[in-house]
Design a protein around this motif. Structure first.
Motif, PDB file in Angstrom:
ATOM      1  N   GLN A   1       0.823  -1.210   0.000  1.00 50.91           N
ATOM      2  CA  GLN A   1       0.000   0.000   0.000  1.00 50.91           C
ATOM      3  C   GLN A   1       0.858   1.262   0.000  1.00 50.91           C
ATOM      4  OE1 GLN A   1      -2.864  -0.235   3.252  1.00 50.91           O
ATOM      5  NE2 GLN A   1      -4.446  -0.744   1.767  1.00 50.91           N
TER       6      GLN A   1
ATOM      7  N   GLN B   1       2.267   1.653  -3.437  1.00 53.17           N
ATOM      8  CA  GLN B   1       1.240   2.139  -4.351  1.00 53.17           C
ATOM      9  C   GLN B   1       0.919   3.608  -4.098  1.00 53.17           C
ATOM     10  OE1 GLN B   1      -2.035  -0.558  -3.761  1.00 53.17           O
ATOM     11  NE2 GLN B   1      -1.054  -2.237  -4.868  1.00 53.17           N
ATOM     12  N   ALA B   2       0.857   3.965  -2.803  1.00 61.76           N
ATOM     13  CA  ALA B   2       0.596   5.365  -2.472  1.00 61.76           C
ATOM     14  C   ALA B   2       1.729   6.259  -2.955  1.00 61.76           C
ATOM     15  CB  ALA B   2       0.411   5.521  -0.963  1.00 61.76           C
ATOM     16  N   LYS B   3       2.967   5.755  -2.829  1.00 59.42           N
ATOM     17  CA  LYS B   3       4.118   6.514  -3.298  1.00 59.42           C
ATOM     18  C   LYS B   3       4.071   6.696  -4.811  1.00 59.42           C
ATOM     19  CE  LYS B   3       9.186   6.445  -3.375  1.00 59.42           C
ATOM     20  NZ  LYS B   3      10.404   5.685  -2.983  1.00 59.42           N
ATOM     21  N   LEU B   4       3.768   5.594  -5.521  1.00 62.99           N
ATOM     22  CA  LEU B   4       3.680   5.681  -6.981  1.00 62.99           C
ATOM     23  C   LEU B   4       2.539   6.610  -7.395  1.00 62.99           C
ATOM     24  CD1 LEU B   4       4.244   1.938  -7.965  1.00 62.99           C
ATOM     25  CD2 LEU B   4       5.859   3.818  -8.191  1.00 62.99           C
ATOM     26  N   HIS B   5       1.410   6.502  -6.674  1.00 64.07           N
ATOM     27  CA  HIS B   5       0.279   7.366  -6.989  1.00 64.07           C
ATOM     28  C   HIS B   5       0.632   8.830  -6.748  1.00 64.07           C
ATOM     29  CE1 HIS B   5      -3.867   8.499  -7.620  1.00 64.07           C
ATOM     30  NE2 HIS B   5      -3.933   9.059  -6.423  1.00 64.07           N
ATOM     31  N   SER B   6       1.336   9.077  -5.639  1.00 63.45           N
ATOM     32  CA  SER B   6       1.732  10.444  -5.325  1.00 63.45           C
ATOM     33  C   SER B   6       2.708  10.983  -6.365  1.00 63.45           C
ATOM     34  CB  SER B   6       2.367  10.493  -3.932  1.00 63.45           C
ATOM     35  OG  SER B   6       2.839  11.778  -3.626  1.00 63.45           O
ATOM     36  N   GLU B   7       3.667  10.137  -6.763  1.00 62.89           N
ATOM     37  CA  GLU B   7       4.620  10.560  -7.789  1.00 62.89           C
ATOM     38  C   GLU B   7       3.905  10.826  -9.108  1.00 62.89           C
ATOM     39  OE1 GLU B   7       7.513   7.492  -7.965  1.00 62.89           O
ATOM     40  OE2 GLU B   7       8.574   8.127  -6.148  1.00 62.89           O
ATOM     41  N   HIS B   8       2.930   9.967  -9.427  1.00 61.14           N
ATOM     42  CA  HIS B   8       2.189  10.149 -10.675  1.00 61.14           C
ATOM     43  C   HIS B   8       1.405  11.462 -10.640  1.00 61.14           C
ATOM     44  CE1 HIS B   8      -1.100   9.587 -13.594  1.00 61.14           C
ATOM     45  NE2 HIS B   8      -0.232   8.860 -14.257  1.00 61.14           N
ATOM     46  N   ARG B   9       0.760  11.741  -9.511  1.00 62.24           N
ATOM     47  CA  ARG B   9      -0.020  12.960  -9.401  1.00 62.24           C
ATOM     48  C   ARG B   9       0.867  14.211  -9.440  1.00 62.24           C
ATOM     49  NH1 ARG B   9      -4.390  13.066  -4.746  1.00 62.24           N
ATOM     50  NH2 ARG B   9      -4.729  15.061  -5.819  1.00 62.24           N
TER      51      ARG B   9
END
Length: 388
Positions: free
Chosen positions: A216, A219-227
C-alpha cells in the motif's frame, strides 16, 4: 483484519489456513530433512553402546537401526524430489516417521535380555524421539499428541508383557519412573509446540500485514509521484515531468540526431469556456489531449503545461524542417476537428511554435523559450491576418 480475528478466535479460516501452510511448505521440508540427518546420526551414535548395553543382541540391534535409517530415508527423498506431494501429506508422513523411530527403539529393547542395560535404560531414546516430535515439526498439536500416544502406548504394553516389569515392586517402580519421564516429556513438548504454533501463526499474520502495508505504501508513493508529475484533468505529463524527460532525450541525442519542441496554444478556447462553462471547457481540453496522443508517436513526448497550453517533443534522426512542418500540419488538422457536445459542434484551433535542438537551443529551457516565442509570433501573425 485477519490478525484481530485470530487474536479473538485463535483460529484461521480455510483461506488463511491454506496460505499459512503454503508459506510453511519450504520450512517443513528443510526441517524434516535436517531432522532426518540428525536423528540418523544419533541412531548410529547410540548404536556404539549396543556392545555393552545388549551384547547378546548386538547384530539384531544394528539390523534394526539400519532398517529404521534406511526406510526413513524414503520420505526424505520424497521431500527433495516431490516437494508438492510431501507438502500435501506432511502430517501423515511426519507422524508415521516419528512413530517408526520410536517403535525402532522399542524393537531394540525387545531384543535385549533382562540383565542387559538396554532392558531398562534405552527407554531414554523414546524421550528424545518425543521431544523431537514436538520441537522439530510443524504438526498441529492434536496430531503431535496422537503420535506421542502411539509411541508411548506400545512401550507400556511391551513393559508389562514381554519385560514383565509389573512382576516385582522394584521393576514396577522402574516402569513407573520411566513412564513419568516419558509422559512429562510429552506434556512439556506439547505445551512448547502449542506455544510455538501460536507464535508462528502470529508471526505469519504480522508478515502478511507488513507485506500488505508495504504494498500500500509503495502504491501510495507511486500514486503520489504520478499525481505530482501528471495533469489531473487530462492525465498528460505536466511541465515538471516533461522538462525532465526532455533533458534526458537531449542527453541521449547524438549527432546528426535532433529534437524538435512544438509549443501549442489553443485559439478560441476562452469563448467556449465562457459561454458553455468550465465543465465543457474541461471536456475540450481532454479531447485535445487524446487527439495529441493519437497523432504523435509513442516515442515522442507530450504534456499539458497549464490552461490551454500544450507542448510536444519529437525525436528526429536528423534535423528536418519538412518533418516538423508535416507534424505541425497534422496537429493543426486534428485539433481543428469539431467536438460534439449535446448536439452542438464546438471547434477550436491552435497556434504552434517550433524550436529545434541544437540550432535553437542547447538545453530544455532554451528550447522551450524559443518554441514559446515562435508560437507567439505565429499567433500575432494570425491575429494580424484576421484583422486585415
Amino acid at each position: 483484519m485477519p490478525l484481530n480475528i485470530y487474536v479473538k478466535t485463535g483460529r484461521f479460516d480455510a483461506r488463511l489456513e491454506k496460505a499459512y501452510q503454503v508459506d510453511l511448505a519450504q520450512e517443513k521440508r528443510r526441517v524434516y530433512t535436517r531432522t532426518y540427518l540428525l536423528c540418523s546420526a544419533l541412531y548410529v551414535m547410540f548404536g556404539l553402546l549396543d556392545r555393552w548395553a545388549l551384547p547378546q543382541a548386538f547384530v539384531q540391534a544394528w539390523v534394526i537401526r539400519a532398517l529404521v535409517i534406511g526406510v526413513s530415508a524414503l520420505p526424505c527423498l520424497l521431500a527433495i524430489r516431490r516437494p508438492e506431494v510431501f507438502a500435501r501429506h506432511y502430517t501423515a508422513i511426519t507422524c508415521a516417521t516419528y512413530v517408526y523411530w520410536g517403535w525402532g527403539i522399542q524393537a531394540i529393547i525387545l531384543c535385549a535380555s533382562p540383565g542387559d542395560i538396554a532392558w531398562s535404560a534405552y527407554y531414554a531414546g523414546m524421550i528424545l524421539v518425543s521431544m523431537a516430535l514436538y520441537s522439530w515439526t510443524y504438526l498441529l498439536p492434536r496430531y503431535a499428541a496422537m503420535a506421542g500416544c502411539v509411541i508411548v502406548g506400545p512401550y507400556i504394553v511391551l513393559s508389562l508383557t514381554h519385560q514383565d516389569m509389573g512382576a516385582t515392586q522394584e521393576s514396577l517402580l522402574v516402569l513407573l519412573t520411566n513412564l513419568a519421564f516419558l509422559l512429562s516429556a510429552n506434556a512439556v513438548g506439547l505445551f512448547s509446540l502449542h506455544t510455538r504454533e501460536r507464535f508462528s501463526r502470529h508471526n505469519f499474520l504480522l508478515r502478511k500485514q507488513l507485506r500488505h502495508d508495504l504494498r500500500q505504501e509503495e502504491q501510495a508513493k507511486l500514486h503520489s509521484e504520478h499525481r505530482s508529475e501528471h495533469d489531473p484533468l487530462t492525465g498528460l505529463p505536466n511541465r515538471v515531468r516533461f522538462m525532465r524527460k526532455l533533458e534526458q532525450l537531449l542527453q541521449e541525442t547524438q549527432a546528426p540526431g535532433s529534437v524538435a519542441v512544438l509549443f501549442l496554444d489553443l485559439n478560441d478556447f476562452k469563448p467556449v469556456n465562457d459561454r458553455f462553462g468550465h465543465a465543457v471547457g474541461d471536456q475540450v481540453l481532454r479531447c485535445v489531449a487524446q487527439r495529441l496522443l493519437g497523432t504523435i508517436r509513442a516515442t515522442d513526448l507530450v504534456a499539458r503545461l497549464g490552461g490551454d497550453e500544450f507542448v510536444v517533443a519529437l525525436a528526429l534522426p536528423q534535423p528536418c524542417a519538412v518533418t516538423v512542418a508535416r507534424v505541425m500540419a497534422e496537429l493543426h488538422e486534428c485539433i481543428g476537428q469539431p467536438i460534439e457536445h449535446k448536439g452542438r459542434m464546438l471547434q477550436v484551433s491552435c497556434s504552434i511554435g517550433s524550436a529545434c535542438y541544437p540550432d535553437d537551443g542547447g538545453n530544455a529551457h532554451e528550447l522551450m523559450e524559443a518554441a514559446d516565442l515562435a508560437m507567439y509570433e505565429f499567433k500575432r501573425a494570425r491575429d494580424a491576418g484576421m484583422a486585415a
